[in-house]
Each structure stands twice: as C-alpha cells, then as structure tokens.
Enzyme design. Structure first.
Site, PDB file in Angstrom:
ATOM      1  N   ASP A 129       0.874  -1.170   0.000  1.00 53.06           N
ATOM      2  CA  ASP A 129       0.000   0.000   0.000  1.00 53.06           C
ATOM      3  C   ASP A 129       0.916   1.226   0.000  1.00 53.06           C
ATOM      4  O   ASP A 129       2.149   1.120   0.150  1.00 53.06           O
ATOM      5  CB  ASP A 129      -0.942  -0.014   1.214  1.00 53.06           C
TER       6      ASP A 129
HETATM    7  C1  BGC Z   1      -5.053   3.236   0.089  1.00 60.53           C
HETATM    8  C2  BGC Z   1      -5.143   2.164  -0.980  1.00 60.53           C
HETATM    9  C3  BGC Z   1      -5.047   2.800  -2.338  1.00 60.53           C
HETATM   10  C4  BGC Z   1      -3.760   3.603  -2.422  1.00 60.53           C
HETATM   11  C5  BGC Z   1      -3.580   4.310  -3.749  1.00 60.53           C
HETATM   12  C6  BGC Z   1      -3.812   4.091  -0.099  1.00 60.53           C
HETATM   13  O1  BGC Z   1      -3.799   5.153   0.790  1.00 60.53           O
HETATM   14  O2  BGC Z   1      -5.033   2.628   1.356  1.00 60.53           O
HETATM   15  O3  BGC Z   1      -6.353   1.457  -0.831  1.00 60.53           O
HETATM   16  O4  BGC Z   1      -5.112   1.815  -3.324  1.00 60.53           O
HETATM   17  O5  BGC Z   1      -3.769   4.599  -1.410  1.00 60.53           O
HETATM   18  O6  BGC Z   1      -4.454   5.358  -3.897  1.00 60.53           O
END
Ligand code: BGC
Length: 719
Positions: free
Chosen positions: A262
């Site tokens: 993530d």
């Molecule tokens: C979120 C993810 C997301 C990623 C990209 C993160 O902060 O937890 O679910 O895919 O950002 O936007």
C-alpha cells in the site's frame, strides 16, 4: 487480431503498444511459447539495474505518475500502469470520466456471483480503454466493526461471502486481461490508525476468518496482484512480515502473482525485501528505489536470487496483462450506455428491503398521489471519500430519480433541517406517503466513524414524521451500519441502499416503483446498538496506545519516515465475529445477517442430502433444495446454507455460512438447486496441529433465507 468484448460498444484502440524491439532476441516475444519459458528468457536478458528498477513504483511528486512502475526502455517495454478501484475506476484525467459503480458493500448484498463478475467486467473494460493494467480492487477486509470508515469498499462481515464475491469480481476483471489487486492484506479492519496498529490474533482466527477471503481470491479468483496493508500483523508490519507473505501466500497457497505495498506500507529495504514483498509503491516506492535495493544487492545484504524471484513475479504480471500481451488484448470502452445501465442495475440488485408493513411498497401511483420527499439524502449522491472516490459523468440524486419515475404523482420536496420541523410535520399530514432519505455519517479513507448514529437529528425527525403519517418509508444511504433501533419499529418501510453509485436516484426509484423487485440480503448484521458487536462488547475498539509521540501523518521524505508500532488491536473475540458472535451470545440483532425481503414470497424445502464421500479430506456432500415462488410476481431469493458442529473439541460458532445461491423465479415457478460441500465446509483450523481438521461427529446443516430464518435443518454424521 484484437478481441472485442460484449461490453464494448465504442471501439477505442487499446493503448497496448507493440512492445518488442528488433534487437532483443526472439524468445520472449514468442506468444506461442509457454509463459514460464518466455519469462525466464526475458529475465536472463536483464541487467541487475533493470531488474531492480522493476521492483518499485515511480518515485515522484506527481500523483498520477505515482501509479506507474517499472518498464525497460532498452527493450522498449513500457511501464505497468495502475489505477485505484474498487468501486469503479478512479481516473485522474477529468476528460475521461469513468463509471461510479455502487459500493462493493452494496454489491455484496446482491449475494450474486454473476453480479460480481459483471461488476468486474465493467471496470476491466474501462481500464482497457484507458490503457491501464492493474486495478486496485477488490477490497477484502471484513466488517469487524461498523465504525471502520472503509466498510463501503469491502464486502461485509462474512469471510466466505466476501471470498466468493471477490473471486468472481476478480474473474470478471482478469477474464479481460486486466489484473485485479486484492487488498488490504491482512486484517486491516481499522483505518484512521492503520499505519501504527497491529492486528493481533491466533492462527485459527486468522485462517478461518481474515485470511479466508484472500485464500479464495488466490485459489478461486487466481488473482494476479495482492496489496499489503499499511498495518502490522502480530507485531510486524505486514510488508515486512515473512510469516504472512512468504510462508502463507507463497509456500502455503503457491501464489505466483505480485505482492505490492500500500502507499505508505513499507519502511525498511532489507526487511521488506526478505519478507517477500515484490514491489514498493506510492509514497514508499523509495524503499526499493533511490538505489536502496540496488545497493543492498551490491553490498551482499540481499541476494540476486531473491531479486530474480521478485522480478519473475513482476514480469509474469507484465505478460498476463496488456504490457506484453498485445495480441490478446481486448478493446475496452469507457462510460458507455451499457456501463451506465449496469451501474443502475447492479445498484437495484443489492438494495435490501428491511421492512414493508402491509405491502406499503411498491408505491402504487393509482392510490398514492402526493409524496412528501425529505431528509439529508434527497439531493445528494453520497459516496466514500479517499482513494476510491470516482468522479462520474452522471450523478442521479434521489429527487431526480423520483421525479422521472413518478410522473403521475406530486413529488413534494421539502428540504431537510431541524428548523423546518413544523413545515415537515404539516406536510407529513397532508401527503399520502413520506419518503425520508436518511444519510449516515461520512465514510472514507482515514475517516472511521465515531458512532453509528444518524447525524443532524434525523432519528428524532423520523419519529415525529411517523407520528404524523403511518406511511413513512426510510431509505438509508450510508457506507456502513447506521443505528435504526429508535425508529425502525415506527416507520412503515425501510430500504437499505448503502452508497449506490452514480445512478443512486434512478435505482432507488426502480425499487420504490416496483419496476425492480428487491432481492438484496444483508452482508452484515444490523444490531440494536453498537455495543452488541463483539469488538465493542469486549472493549477492543478503539485500541489503547502503548507508544508515545505518535506522528499523526507520516512525512513523505524517506529519511524522515520510521515504522511505529503504537496500538494493539487484539482480535480477542477470535472466530466469533459478526453473526457468529450474535448467535453464540444469544444477542438478538435488529436485522440479521442474510436478511432481506421481496415483493413476492418463496417456499424453501428440503429435497435431499447425499453424502457422496465420507473420508476426511475427500468429504463430499450435496444438499438438494427446492424453491418455489409462491407470490404474485417474479423475483429472486438467496438460498443460504450454514453448518454447525456442537460436539467439537474447540468452541465453534453455532452456524457458519458455507454455501449460497441466488435463484430467480417467475410467479409459480419451482426449481431445484444443489449446493456442494466439501472437507473445508466442515473443517476448523487446529492451532495444535497447525492444519485444517475435520473431527468425526454430528454436523447440522441449516438452510434458509437469512442466518435467523431457517427453513429446514438436518444433521449428518461424518466419520
Ligand atoms: C489506500 C489504498 C489505495 C492507495 C492508492 C492508499 O492510501 O489505502 O487502498 O489503493 O492509497 O491510492
């Protein structure tokens, strides 16, 4: 020859380029050769620098660019491009608006694996049209607490339902050559404090509950990408957690896809690399970037063999998707009429009719002329905030939807506000029916809820309206559970709509008018009060910090970031989560898991139970069920099969969902369905044996149309 998918109505040329240059040899270009052979060949052509470059996303301040990664210019192989899901494709280019699908929480209330597949196909088509390769969805964390701000992006409280829906969602996406990405692995059931919170549990709870959806995504969905959570698992950040990455995903499940992080999940280069993470992304892309991973190999801290394993996974993804797979690349389309129709249809399929006294719904325009419409949800199309927010071209509010569906009625809209109470009450008296659009607290990324109460005095006003008109219908729009106990027994009808996507208003009107017969079932329990849910009952939410000086927002610069372990989130309720807890404790929910009404009625009867094989891991049982539509219109029912074992050596939930099927029937129609069960349907995870175990004994099979409405049960003996 490019293939054209049925979803495609506008032909846009997929931006999959011809990626092969002349001078790079021929073997990895030969699509007729087995994938693993091409992979190996390409791997051998890469320099160490090139290999390492594939292992991290772009280190950049540009938001859109951060979603791209890798690419090998020398071989003319372009970058792999990713976008957020999971509730529609989140595009960064305002000129290419995508379809805002209903939330996946609503999707899970369809209990229909075909809906999940269609949902995935719409997203894949839009990804192809944008020339993108990986979409970050499905979200597969469980609704352990109604307070998690991202429940709308997940699929309810049950691991089997989540896993089944997710596997089909993934199949829908990947059948079109786009990669799905199951997230957030593992046990990321809280959002605000996720970067510092450790989800702590025993092996059994992990295997039976929180890991199961991911296991199904791998084994049934064959998912190509998994995103590691920002949080810790049993004291170690998931991204650095060898037990859950290498040991479970790779060794236990033979997962051959990419494990990426993530956006802020990684910190330490060596630990992250050794644990099994293949790619660092977003704000933590630098962990493998900025020569950190390269130098670690050069210094001998990490072997090139380990890098090769990661690069193979990544190249496999390149070959599986349009990056290298031009010949098989489908043509996509974006925001078409077909996609718009799907968004509306999917939304109606998941709406749950919770109450319908004296068949108040559907609204009959012959009898009902004057409709009072009010509530904070009337003029909005609510959705979650954060990374899954999709900006769509159309956005139909409930008011707009009602106006176009009820052309022969007077839609009397009174805007909502406590100061308007007298006006509202006098209108309630003079109108034939009241439609109150309740709006839950705003859900979103880093937006966990503080409580489940309806904000802005809505509960009081619903009660007062009900004192003045017996025909009050409450339509709920929310990203999670909302408290209904103070008004649910007073109102005439309740329709649960979650966040329903771009066609919210039209879809609601379809159900209220009876154009569509609702067939949704709750994928989560609605309790009388928050304290009835296991983790709140046991005081496990919010967690108590055990570290001081927690930096609230992680700084972006690599040198300033450090991993912090500040909170413990002990999953002490173990496997007794959701309805498993309510059943075990004998707590009466307001509306149970699996519950939902229809405008018609059904009869569910036993047809037969066959034990085909009764040998532990070869166990095979078939449950045959008859279902008839006994009402006056066509509709769908969800047959749900639960299993309970009473004399087990470990405490087990009274019943657990092990099979389900949505069945569509015309008036008077009858069907027989078969639900297959196997070893895993009956087994539990033994902490002692560190494996699944099926104990000989008596198992009860419950079949019904909710976890609390069992049409028949029968016990069988397994040897
Ligand atoms: C979120 C993810 C997301 C990623 C990209 C993160 O902060 O937890 O679910 O895919 O950002 O936007």
């Amino acid at each position: 020859m490019k293939k054209i998918h049925p979803f495609t109505t506008i032909l846009l040329v997929c931006s999959c380029l011809n990626v092969y240059s002349q001078q790079t040899g021929y073997k990895f270009q030969q699509t007729s050769l087995p994938l693993e052979e091409r992979l190996e060949d390409l791997l051998n052509r890469l320099t160490l620098e090139e290999k390492v470059k594939l292992c991290y996303g772009n280190v950049t301040d540009n938001t859109a660019d951060r979603f791209n990664s890798g690419g090998i210019a020398r071989l003319n192989i372009k970058q792999i491009e990713m976008l957020d899901g999971p509730v529609g494709v989140r595009n960064f280019n305002d000129n290419q608006k995508t379809t805002a699908l209903p939330s996946t929480l609503l999707l899970s209330c369809t209990w229909d694996i075909n809906s999940a597949r269609r949902y995935g196909e719409v997203m894949a088509s839009e990804m192809l049209s944008l020339g993108k390769h990986v979409v970050f969805g499905p979200g597969m964390n469980l609704m352990r607490s109604p307070l998690c701000g991202r429940n709308f992006e997940y699929m309810g409280e049950d691991p089997f339902l989540t896993g089944s829906m997710a596997a089909n969602y993934i199949n829908g996406i990947q059948s079109m050559g786009v990669a799905a990405c199951a997230k957030h692995y593992l046990a990321n059931e809280i959002d605000n404090l996720r970067h510092y919170t450790s989800s702590n549990m025993d092996e059994r709870t992990m295997h039976e509950i929180y890991l199961l959806p991911f296991e199904m995504a791998i084994k049934e969905g064959k998912v190509w990408v998994i995103m590691t959570a920002n949080s810790l698992f049993n004291g170690i950040h998931v991204t650095e957690n060898k037990t859950v990455l290498q040991n479970i995903l790779r060794d236990e499940f033979n997962y051959d896809g990419v494990i990426l992080t993530d956006w802020r999940a990684a910190y330490n280069t060596i630990n992250t690399a050794n644990a099994g993470t293949d790619m660092t992304t977003g704000f933590c892309a630098y962990v493998f970037g900025e020569d950190r991973l390269l130098n670690a190999v050069k210094n001998g801290e990490i072997s090139e063999q380990l890098i090769n394993a990661k690069v193979k996974n990544i190249l496999r993804l390149y070959f599986r998707t349009g990056v290298m797979n031009e010949d098989n690349c489908l043509v996509g389309s974006i925001n078409t009429d077909e996609h718009k129709r799907e968004a509306r249809k999917l939304a109606t399929e998941g709406m749950v009719l919770l109450k319908n006294t004296a068949n108040l719904l559907p609204i009959n325009p012959e009898k009902i002329k004057n409709i009072l419409v009010t509530g904070p949800g009337v003029t909005v199309v609510p959705s979650g905030t954060g990374s899954s927010k999709v900006i769509s071209e159309i956005s139909v509010t409930p008011l707009q939807g009602l106006k176009s569906a009820f052309k022969n009625c007077n839609i009397n809209y009174v805007s909502y506000g406590s100061s308007k109470i007298n006006l509202l009450l006098s209108n309630a008296k003079s109108n034939d029916i009241v439609l109150f659009f309740a709006l839950g607290g705003q859900c979103g990324e880093s937006r966990d809820l503080k409580n489940i109460e309806l904000p802005d005095n809505q509960a009081t006003i619903i009660n007062k309206l009900s004192d003045n008109n017996k025909k009050v219908v409450v339509i709920t729009l929310s990203g999670s559970v909302i408290a209904m106990d103070s008004w649910s027994n007073k109102v005439g009808a309740i329709l649960l709509c979650c966040y329903a996507g771009q066609s919210t208003g039209d879809a609601i009107a379809d159900v209220l008018s009876g154009k569509v017969n609702p067939g949704g079932k709750l994928s989560y329990t609605i309790a009388n009060k928050l304290e009835d849910y296991a983790c709140h009952y046991l005081g496990l939410w919010p967690q108590k910090a055990h570290a001081e000086n927690i930096v609230p927002i992680l700084p972006k610069a690599g040198s300033e970031r450090k991993a912090i372990y500040a909170y413990d989130c002990d999953y002490k309720e173990g496997v007794f989560m959701g309805y498993r807890w309510f059943d075990q404790k004998g707590i009466e929910p307001l509306f149970p898991f699996g519950y939902g009404l229809s405008y018609t009625s059904f009869l569910i009867e036993k047809s037969g139970i066959d034990i085909i094989s009764n040998k532990t891991d070869k166990t095979k049982v078939q449950v045959k069920i008859k279902i008839s539509n006994t009402g006056t219109r066509e509709g769908s029912e969800v047959i749900q099969l639960y299993i309970g074992e009473t004399n087990c050596s470990v405490p087990r939930p009274p019943k657990e969902l092990k099979g389900f099927q949505k069945v569509f029937l015309n008036t008077g129609e009858k069907k027989e369905i078969t639900i297959p069960l196997d070893f895993r349907s009956f087994a539990f995870w033994s902490n002692e044996k560190n494996n699944w175990e099926l104990e000989p004994g008596k198992y009860t099979i419950y079949v019904g149309n909710s976890s609390r409405n069992i049409a028949f049960e029968e016990s069988i003996i397994l040897k």
